[in-house]
Design a protein around this motif. Structure first.
Motif, PDB file in Angstrom:
ATOM      1  N   THR B  78       0.835  -1.192   0.000  1.00  0.00           N
ATOM      2  CA  THR B  78       0.000   0.000   0.000  1.00  0.00           C
ATOM      3  C   THR B  78       0.870   1.243   0.000  1.00  0.00           C
ATOM      4  N   ILE B  79       0.547   2.156  -0.875  1.00  0.00           N
ATOM      5  CA  ILE B  79       1.230   3.447  -0.907  1.00  0.00           C
ATOM      6  C   ILE B  79       0.167   4.496  -0.620  1.00  0.00           C
ATOM      7  N   GLN B  80       0.355   5.225   0.459  1.00  0.00           N
ATOM      8  CA  GLN B  80      -0.602   6.266   0.839  1.00  0.00           C
ATOM      9  C   GLN B  80      -0.136   7.616   0.298  1.00  0.00           C
ATOM     10  N   ARG B  81      -1.106   8.450  -0.002  1.00  0.00           N
ATOM     11  CA  ARG B  81      -0.815   9.833  -0.446  1.00  0.00           C
ATOM     12  C   ARG B  81       0.285   9.816  -1.516  1.00  0.00           C
ATOM     13  N   THR B  82       0.005   9.140  -2.612  1.00  0.00           N
ATOM     14  CA  THR B  82       1.025   8.944  -3.638  1.00  0.00           C
ATOM     15  C   THR B  82       1.601  10.261  -4.135  1.00  0.00           C
ATOM     16  N   GLN B  83       2.892  10.189  -4.481  1.00  0.00           N
ATOM     17  CA  GLN B  83       3.634  11.312  -5.052  1.00  0.00           C
ATOM     18  C   GLN B  83       4.093  10.920  -6.445  1.00  0.00           C
ATOM     19  N   GLN B  84       4.429  11.910  -7.250  1.00  0.00           N
ATOM     20  CA  GLN B  84       4.875  11.615  -8.617  1.00  0.00           C
ATOM     21  C   GLN B  84       6.135  10.759  -8.618  1.00  0.00           C
ATOM     22  N   GLU B  85       6.992  10.938  -7.627  1.00  0.00           N
ATOM     23  CA  GLU B  85       8.233  10.144  -7.600  1.00  0.00           C
ATOM     24  C   GLU B  85       7.987   8.675  -7.265  1.00  0.00           C
ATOM     25  N   ASP B  86       6.734   8.342  -6.898  1.00  0.00           N
ATOM     26  CA  ASP B  86       6.409   6.940  -6.656  1.00  0.00           C
ATOM     27  C   ASP B  86       6.178   6.182  -7.965  1.00  0.00           C
ATOM     28  N   LEU B  96      11.494 -20.231  -2.270  1.00  0.00           N
ATOM     29  CA  LEU B  96      11.203 -21.286  -1.301  1.00  0.00           C
ATOM     30  C   LEU B  96      11.493 -20.807   0.115  1.00  0.00           C
ATOM     31  N   ALA B  97      12.584 -20.061   0.257  1.00  0.00           N
ATOM     32  CA  ALA B  97      12.955 -19.495   1.550  1.00  0.00           C
ATOM     33  C   ALA B  97      13.714 -18.212   1.300  1.00  0.00           C
ATOM     34  N   ALA B  98      13.825 -17.402   2.339  1.00  0.00           N
ATOM     35  CA  ALA B  98      14.572 -16.148   2.213  1.00  0.00           C
ATOM     36  C   ALA B  98      16.048 -16.469   2.407  1.00  0.00           C
ATOM     37  N   SER B  99      16.742 -16.621   1.302  1.00  0.00           N
ATOM     38  CA  SER B  99      18.155 -16.971   1.364  1.00  0.00           C
ATOM     39  C   SER B  99      18.827 -16.533   0.075  1.00  0.00           C
ATOM     40  N   GLY B 100      20.085 -16.159   0.188  1.00  0.00           N
ATOM     41  CA  GLY B 100      20.818 -15.746  -0.991  1.00  0.00           C
ATOM     42  C   GLY B 100      21.065 -16.861  -1.977  1.00  0.00           C
ATOM     43  N   GLN B 101      20.834 -18.105  -1.564  1.00  0.00           N
ATOM     44  CA  GLN B 101      21.052 -19.212  -2.490  1.00  0.00           C
ATOM     45  C   GLN B 101      19.772 -19.698  -3.135  1.00  0.00           C
ATOM     46  N   GLU B 102      18.666 -19.050  -2.819  1.00  0.00           N
ATOM     47  CA  GLU B 102      17.402 -19.448  -3.409  1.00  0.00           C
ATOM     48  C   GLU B 102      17.082 -18.604  -4.630  1.00  0.00           C
ATOM     49  N   THR B 103      16.532 -19.243  -5.633  1.00  0.00           N
ATOM     50  CA  THR B 103      16.086 -18.537  -6.820  1.00  0.00           C
ATOM     51  C   THR B 103      14.865 -17.696  -6.480  1.00  0.00           C
ATOM     52  N   GLN B 104      14.839 -16.487  -6.981  1.00  0.00           N
ATOM     53  CA  GLN B 104      13.648 -15.657  -6.828  1.00  0.00           C
ATOM     54  C   GLN B 104      12.849 -15.705  -8.129  1.00  0.00           C
ATOM     55  N   TYR B 105      11.550 -15.933  -7.982  1.00  0.00           N
ATOM     56  CA  TYR B 105      10.646 -15.997  -9.122  1.00  0.00           C
ATOM     57  C   TYR B 105       9.806 -14.722  -9.116  1.00  0.00           C
ATOM     58  N   PHE B 106       9.897 -13.998 -10.215  1.00  0.00           N
ATOM     59  CA  PHE B 106       9.269 -12.690 -10.272  1.00  0.00           C
ATOM     60  C   PHE B 106       7.916 -12.728 -10.982  1.00  0.00           C
ATOM     61  N   GLY B 107       7.052 -11.841 -10.538  1.00  0.00           N
ATOM     62  CA  GLY B 107       5.821 -11.588 -11.263  1.00  0.00           C
ATOM     63  C   GLY B 107       6.081 -10.586 -12.377  1.00  0.00           C
ATOM     64  N   PRO B 108       5.049 -10.278 -13.162  1.00  0.00           N
ATOM     65  CA  PRO B 108       5.217  -9.364 -14.299  1.00  0.00           C
ATOM     66  C   PRO B 108       5.291  -7.898 -13.891  1.00  0.00           C
ATOM     67  N   GLY B 109       4.954  -7.602 -12.634  1.00  0.00           N
ATOM     68  CA  GLY B 109       5.045  -6.228 -12.173  1.00  0.00           C
ATOM     69  C   GLY B 109       3.750  -5.445 -12.321  1.00  0.00           C
ATOM     70  N   THR B 110       3.646  -4.396 -11.520  1.00  0.00           N
ATOM     71  CA  THR B 110       2.567  -3.408 -11.657  1.00  0.00           C
ATOM     72  C   THR B 110       3.218  -2.086 -12.022  1.00  0.00           C
ATOM     73  N   ARG B 111       2.771  -1.527 -13.143  1.00  0.00           N
ATOM     74  CA  ARG B 111       3.304  -0.235 -13.586  1.00  0.00           C
ATOM     75  C   ARG B 111       2.432   0.856 -13.004  1.00  0.00           C
ATOM     76  N   LEU B 112       3.010   1.643 -12.108  1.00  0.00           N
ATOM     77  CA  LEU B 112       2.272   2.696 -11.424  1.00  0.00           C
ATOM     78  C   LEU B 112       2.674   4.046 -11.988  1.00  0.00           C
ATOM     79  N   LEU B 113       1.672   4.819 -12.362  1.00  0.00           N
ATOM     80  CA  LEU B 113       1.906   6.172 -12.843  1.00  0.00           C
ATOM     81  C   LEU B 113       1.091   7.126 -11.979  1.00  0.00           C
ATOM     82  N   VAL B 114       1.790   8.040 -11.339  1.00  0.00           N
ATOM     83  CA  VAL B 114       1.134   9.032 -10.491  1.00  0.00           C
ATOM     84  C   VAL B 114       1.151  10.376 -11.218  1.00  0.00           C
ATOM     85  N   LEU B 115      -0.034  10.868 -11.506  1.00  0.00           N
ATOM     86  CA  LEU B 115      -0.133  12.128 -12.265  1.00  0.00           C
ATOM     87  C   LEU B 115      -0.154  13.340 -11.350  1.00  0.00           C
TER      88      LEU B 115
END
Lengths: 113, 115
Positions: B78-86, B96-115
């Motif tokens: 959650t981003i409250q009171r959004t700013q353009q720099e957001d 699988l776990a929070a570790s530097g040896q674990e692969t991270q699988y990414f989602g496609p992302g959310t593109r946020l534009l604050v006018l």
């Protein structure tokens, strides 16, 4: 301060040649180093992981080296293809807290047919 | 099963409004990460969750940013009171776990534009 540096300039090579990308780091002692590929408009995708006690790792046309003395990893793509064109990111685990990765800015690779 | 999913894929909002971004991690992954990527920039770590442990919020840029993970699965940033720099792409990853040896699988992302 701690820093990760990747080639800032885009790399342009001819199809069939070997692409070599560099990841340098300072003031880190990572146990693991990972390479990811990111295409425009998509999230990064994992390619290879190399451990500090490994000198080299290979996967198909990809090869990664890890030199903890030089504090450098090299990422090679042999017999490059236009489909290899993407941005390549290196990531290190944070010494003393290896629960998260610190990311380089990435190097853009363009393979020309 | 399916990979990491994020919604919405795009969000345009007006400065000062609040926004919620959702992430559905891969089933069984105990670690979940949020990153921000501005145009031409690298991945900026925001927060991660690991199982039932307290989240690591060290990357959140201000108190306008918060995140929660319910039932060890879905997460909301959650981003409250959004700013353009957001304005940026917000990426979620799971492993699988929070570790530097674990692969991270990414989602496609959310593109946020604050006018």
């Amino acid at each position: 301060s701690q820093k990760i540096e990747q080639n800032s300039e885009a790399l342009n090579i001819q199809e069939g040649k070997t692409a070599t990308l560099t990841c340098n780091y300072t003031n880190y002692s990572p146990a693991y180093l990972q390479w990811y590929r990111q295409d425009p408009g998509r999230g990064p995708v994992f390619l290879l992981l190399i451990r500090e006690n490994e000198k080299e790792k290979r996967k198909e046309r990809l090869k990664v080296t890890f030199d903890t003395t030089l504090k450098q990893s090299l990422f090679h793509i042999t017999a490059s293809q236009p489909a290899d064109s993407a941005t390549y990111l290196c990531a290190l685990d944070l010494a003393g807290n290896n629960r998260k990765l610190i990311w380089g800015l990435g190097t853009s690779l363009a393979v020309n047919p | 099963g399916a990979g990491v999913s994020q919604s919405p894929s795009n969000k345009v909002t007006e400065k000062g409004k609040d926004v919620e971004l959702r992430c559905d991690p891969i089933s069984g992954h105990t670690a979940l990460y949020w990153y921000r990527q501005s145009l031409g920039q690298g991945l900026e770590f925001l927060i991660y969750f690991q199982g039932n442990s307290a989240p690591d919020k060290s990357g959140l840029p201000s108190d306008r940013f918060s995140a929660e993970r319910t039932g060890g699965s879905v997460s909301t940033l959650t981003i409250q009171r959004t700013q353009q720099e957001d304005s940026a792409v917000y990426l979620c990853a799971s492993s699988l776990a929070a570790s530097g040896q674990e692969t991270q699988y990414f989602g496609p992302g959310t593109r946020l534009l604050v006018l």
